[in-house]
Write a protein that holds these residues in place. Sequence first.
Motif, PDB file in Angstrom:
ATOM      1  N   CYS A  33       0.832  -1.196   0.000  1.00  0.00           N
ATOM      2  CA  CYS A  33       0.000   0.000   0.000  1.00  0.00           C
ATOM      3  C   CYS A  33       0.865   1.243   0.000  1.00  0.00           C
ATOM      4  CB  CYS A  33      -0.962   0.007   1.187  1.00  0.00           C
ATOM      5  SG  CYS A  33      -0.299   0.668   2.714  1.00  0.00           S
ATOM      6  N   GLY A  35       0.308   5.737   0.834  1.00  0.00           N
ATOM      7  CA  GLY A  35      -0.668   6.652   1.395  1.00  0.00           C
ATOM      8  C   GLY A  35      -0.037   7.858   2.048  1.00  0.00           C
ATOM      9  N   ILE A  50      -4.985   5.854   2.894  1.00  0.00           N
ATOM     10  CA  ILE A  50      -4.142   4.907   2.170  1.00  0.00           C
ATOM     11  C   ILE A  50      -4.938   4.288   1.015  1.00  0.00           C
ATOM     12  CG2 ILE A  50      -2.763   4.393   4.202  1.00  0.00           C
ATOM     13  CD1 ILE A  50      -4.955   1.655   2.810  1.00  0.00           C
ATOM     14  N   VAL A  51      -4.178   3.770   0.048  1.00  0.00           N
ATOM     15  CA  VAL A  51      -4.760   2.957  -1.012  1.00  0.00           C
ATOM     16  C   VAL A  51      -3.854   1.752  -1.174  1.00  0.00           C
ATOM     17  CG1 VAL A  51      -3.630   4.403  -2.781  1.00  0.00           C
ATOM     18  CG2 VAL A  51      -5.500   2.861  -3.421  1.00  0.00           C
ATOM     19  N   ASP A  52      -4.430   0.563  -1.173  1.00  0.00           N
ATOM     20  CA  ASP A  52      -3.577  -0.615  -1.260  1.00  0.00           C
ATOM     21  C   ASP A  52      -3.548  -1.155  -2.692  1.00  0.00           C
ATOM     22  OD1 ASP A  52      -5.836  -3.008   0.377  1.00  0.00           O
ATOM     23  OD2 ASP A  52      -5.781  -2.279  -1.679  1.00  0.00           O
ATOM     24  N   ARG A  53      -2.802  -2.220  -2.887  1.00  0.00           N
ATOM     25  CA  ARG A  53      -2.561  -2.689  -4.255  1.00  0.00           C
ATOM     26  C   ARG A  53      -3.830  -3.254  -4.893  1.00  0.00           C
ATOM     27  NH1 ARG A  53       0.962  -8.308  -3.889  1.00  0.00           N
ATOM     28  NH2 ARG A  53      -0.663  -9.595  -2.944  1.00  0.00           N
ATOM     29  N   GLN A  56      -8.192  -0.808  -2.527  1.00  0.00           N
ATOM     30  CA  GLN A  56      -8.974  -0.474  -1.338  1.00  0.00           C
ATOM     31  C   GLN A  56      -8.433   0.826  -0.740  1.00  0.00           C
ATOM     32  OE1 GLN A  56     -10.339  -4.071   1.146  1.00  0.00           O
ATOM     33  NE2 GLN A  56      -8.301  -4.648   0.463  1.00  0.00           N
ATOM     34  N   LYS A  57      -9.348   1.687  -0.374  1.00  0.00           N
ATOM     35  CA  LYS A  57      -8.974   2.952   0.259  1.00  0.00           C
ATOM     36  C   LYS A  57      -9.501   2.985   1.685  1.00  0.00           C
ATOM     37  CE  LYS A  57      -9.021   5.401  -4.159  1.00  0.00           C
ATOM     38  NZ  LYS A  57      -9.578   6.520  -4.949  1.00  0.00           N
ATOM     39  N   ILE A 102      -2.037  -4.307   4.074  1.00  0.00           N
ATOM     40  CA  ILE A 102      -3.077  -3.776   3.191  1.00  0.00           C
ATOM     41  C   ILE A 102      -4.195  -3.186   4.024  1.00  0.00           C
ATOM     42  CG2 ILE A 102      -2.562  -5.431   1.363  1.00  0.00           C
ATOM     43  CD1 ILE A 102      -5.110  -6.950   2.204  1.00  0.00           C
ATOM     44  N   CYS A 106      -2.767  -1.210   6.990  1.00  0.00           N
ATOM     45  CA  CYS A 106      -1.808  -0.220   6.503  1.00  0.00           C
ATOM     46  C   CYS A 106      -2.067   1.120   7.170  1.00  0.00           C
ATOM     47  CB  CYS A 106      -1.932  -0.097   4.986  1.00  0.00           C
ATOM     48  SG  CYS A 106      -0.833   1.123   4.259  1.00  0.00           S
TER      49      CYS A 106
END
Length: 124
Positions: A33, A35, A50-53, A56-57, A102, A106
């Motif tokens: 992730c 962010g 955050i934004v993961d791979r 997802q935010k 994630i 994260c």
Amino acid sequence: QVRLVESGGGSVQPGGSLRLSCDLSGYPYDSMCMGWFRQAPGMEREGVAIVDRDGQKRYADSVKGRFSISQENNKNTLILQMDNLTPDAPAMYYCIIDRRRIATYCLLGTPDIWGPGTLVNVSS
């Protein structure tokens, strides 16, 4: 060599907006992730968005509905749009990468790669 460079900080009045940008290069493409975290004087660092791979935010409760995180330039630019800013102590905003976590993990964890930060000050 991993390089994270933030820009866009500054001073703004309450209710105003700022757009933070982070240029990322050399980072592991299997990172989980990326962010934004922030830290005010005398306070712990905290996850903001955050934004993961998987796309997802996650947002801190205090900024939900006002901040928006997005990626541009094939994920080499990370944006934090901050609207309706509330008065608060000046804080450093850091672009981060977490290679292991994630989603909420994260946001609540301690990332392992940090940029130098950009200062945001919201006051009248």
